[in-house]
Design a protein around this motif. Structure first.
Motif, PDB file in Angstrom:
ATOM      1  N   ASP A 108       0.830  -1.209   0.000  1.00 61.08           N
ATOM      2  CA  ASP A 108       0.000   0.000   0.000  1.00 61.08           C
ATOM      3  C   ASP A 108       0.864   1.258   0.000  1.00 61.08           C
ATOM      4  O   ASP A 108       0.588   2.231  -0.707  1.00 61.08           O
ATOM      5  CB  ASP A 108      -0.899   0.045   1.237  1.00 61.08           C
ATOM      6  CG  ASP A 108      -1.791  -1.164   1.389  1.00 61.08           C
ATOM      7  OD1 ASP A 108      -2.079  -1.816   0.366  1.00 61.08           O
ATOM      8  OD2 ASP A 108      -2.200  -1.452   2.527  1.00 61.08           O
ATOM      9  N   VAL A 109       1.906   1.228   0.823  1.00 59.68           N
ATOM     10  CA  VAL A 109       2.773   2.397   0.978  1.00 59.68           C
ATOM     11  C   VAL A 109       3.617   2.628  -0.272  1.00 59.68           C
ATOM     12  O   VAL A 109       3.761   3.768  -0.738  1.00 59.68           O
ATOM     13  CB  VAL A 109       3.664   2.229   2.225  1.00 59.68           C
ATOM     14  CG1 VAL A 109       4.762   3.291   2.268  1.00 59.68           C
ATOM     15  CG2 VAL A 109       2.809   2.294   3.490  1.00 59.68           C
ATOM     16  N   LEU A 110       4.160   1.558  -0.842  1.00 63.84           N
ATOM     17  CA  LEU A 110       4.962   1.701  -2.056  1.00 63.84           C
ATOM     18  C   LEU A 110       4.119   2.236  -3.212  1.00 63.84           C
ATOM     19  O   LEU A 110       4.528   3.157  -3.929  1.00 63.84           O
ATOM     20  CB  LEU A 110       5.576   0.356  -2.437  1.00 63.84           C
ATOM     21  CG  LEU A 110       6.649  -0.198  -1.493  1.00 63.84           C
ATOM     22  CD1 LEU A 110       7.052  -1.611  -1.907  1.00 63.84           C
ATOM     23  CD2 LEU A 110       7.875   0.708  -1.459  1.00 63.84           C
ATOM     24  N   ALA A 111       2.932   1.671  -3.375  1.00 62.42           N
ATOM     25  CA  ALA A 111       2.051   2.137  -4.444  1.00 62.42           C
ATOM     26  C   ALA A 111       1.581   3.563  -4.180  1.00 62.42           C
ATOM     27  O   ALA A 111       1.472   4.373  -5.111  1.00 62.42           O
ATOM     28  CB  ALA A 111       0.847   1.210  -4.572  1.00 62.42           C
ATOM     29  N   GLY A 112       1.307   3.900  -2.931  1.00 62.75           N
ATOM     30  CA  GLY A 112       0.902   5.256  -2.587  1.00 62.75           C
ATOM     31  C   GLY A 112       1.960   6.279  -2.945  1.00 62.75           C
ATOM     32  O   GLY A 112       1.656   7.365  -3.452  1.00 62.75           O
ATOM     33  N   ALA A 113       3.216   5.936  -2.702  1.00 66.92           N
ATOM     34  CA  ALA A 113       4.313   6.835  -3.069  1.00 66.92           C
ATOM     35  C   ALA A 113       4.342   7.057  -4.577  1.00 66.92           C
ATOM     36  O   ALA A 113       4.509   8.191  -5.051  1.00 66.92           O
ATOM     37  CB  ALA A 113       5.645   6.263  -2.585  1.00 66.92           C
ATOM     38  N   GLY A 114       4.168   5.979  -5.342  1.00 62.56           N
ATOM     39  CA  GLY A 114       4.163   6.111  -6.793  1.00 62.56           C
ATOM     40  C   GLY A 114       3.022   6.968  -7.296  1.00 62.56           C
ATOM     41  O   GLY A 114       3.208   7.842  -8.153  1.00 62.56           O
TER      42      GLY A 114
END
Length: 234
Positions: free
Chosen positions: A181-187
């Motif tokens: 969730d966090v990695l995709a949110g950053a992207g």
């Protein structure tokens, strides 16, 4: 209202000349999105969501609410610098409109992804886990600070992205989100602001050509629909 066009910041998307600047700008957020998708899979060579959660809960668990404020800090800093007279890439009015467009795009994309993916949060509270909206806002905010003031000093960019990364880490430590969730949110956050810097001239220039500097386009997002409002000073 005149658009100021100094040299673009390193991550800025551009629709003029070579396609290489746009390709470079897309690389990091695309990798983050890809990593976010991969970590949801049980692959031997990728740290899975479950494994990452176990390690974080054992060593970094927290209940702080600091992430609620941190996500906005880089963007507020950028707008504050503009109001204080520190020259950025655009005028103060343009900065406000660019920020509004970036956060509107970010909210629209994040909300749609949450609704469509329907991923359950690690704490079981709801099914709006993917992607992390706190992280998405934080990285959109940090990219806005980078775009406006990164060329003035690299420390603006370092500070902004450090705050964004800390926001994402706190979402993990609070068990609100999976690593994916966090990695995709950053992207999503980075892409939202980059897209705003590419779209803004496309939205403003045709209107101003017809109505002059008395007109501007403001983005809107309501009930799942993205729109725009035309404002004309009489």
């Amino acid at each position: 209202m005149a658009l100021h066009r100094p040299a673009p910041a390193p991550l800025a998307l551009t629709n003029r000349g070579s396609r290489r600047p746009a390709a470079r700008a897309l690389l990091v957020p695309t990798l983050l999105l890809g990593a976010g998708i991969l970590t949801t899979k049980k692959l031997d060579w990728v740290e899975t969501d479950e494994a990452a959660r176990e390690e974080i809960r054992e060593h970094l668990a927290t209940t702080t609410s600091l992430d609620n404020q941190l996500r906005y800090l880089p963007g507020v800093t950028a707008l504050g610098l503009g109001l204080a007279g520190v020259e950025g890439r655009h005028s103060r009015v343009d900065q406000v409109l660019l920020a509004a467009l970036a956060f509107t795009l970010n909210d629209a994309v994040t909300t749609q992804l949450k609704d469509r993916t329907h991923v359950k949060r690690p704490d079981g509270s709801n099914f709006h886990s993917f992607p992390s909206s706190h992280t998405s806002v934080a990285f959109a905010s940090a990219t806005f600070l980078h775009q406006e003031y990164g060329a003035r000093s690299v420390w603006y960019s370092v500070g902004g992205y450090s705050v964004a990364a800390l926001t994402g880490a706190l979402r993990l430590a609070k068990d609100n989100h999976w690593l994916s969730d966090v990695l995709a949110g950053a992207g999503v956050g980075i892409l939202s602001t980059q897209a705003a810097y590419w779209l803004y001239p496309q939205l403003q220039q045709p209107v101003q050509k017809i109505l002059g500097n008395r007109a501007m386009v403001l983005p809107t997002y309501r009930a799942g629909a993205v729109g725009a409002v035309l404002v004309v000073a009489l």
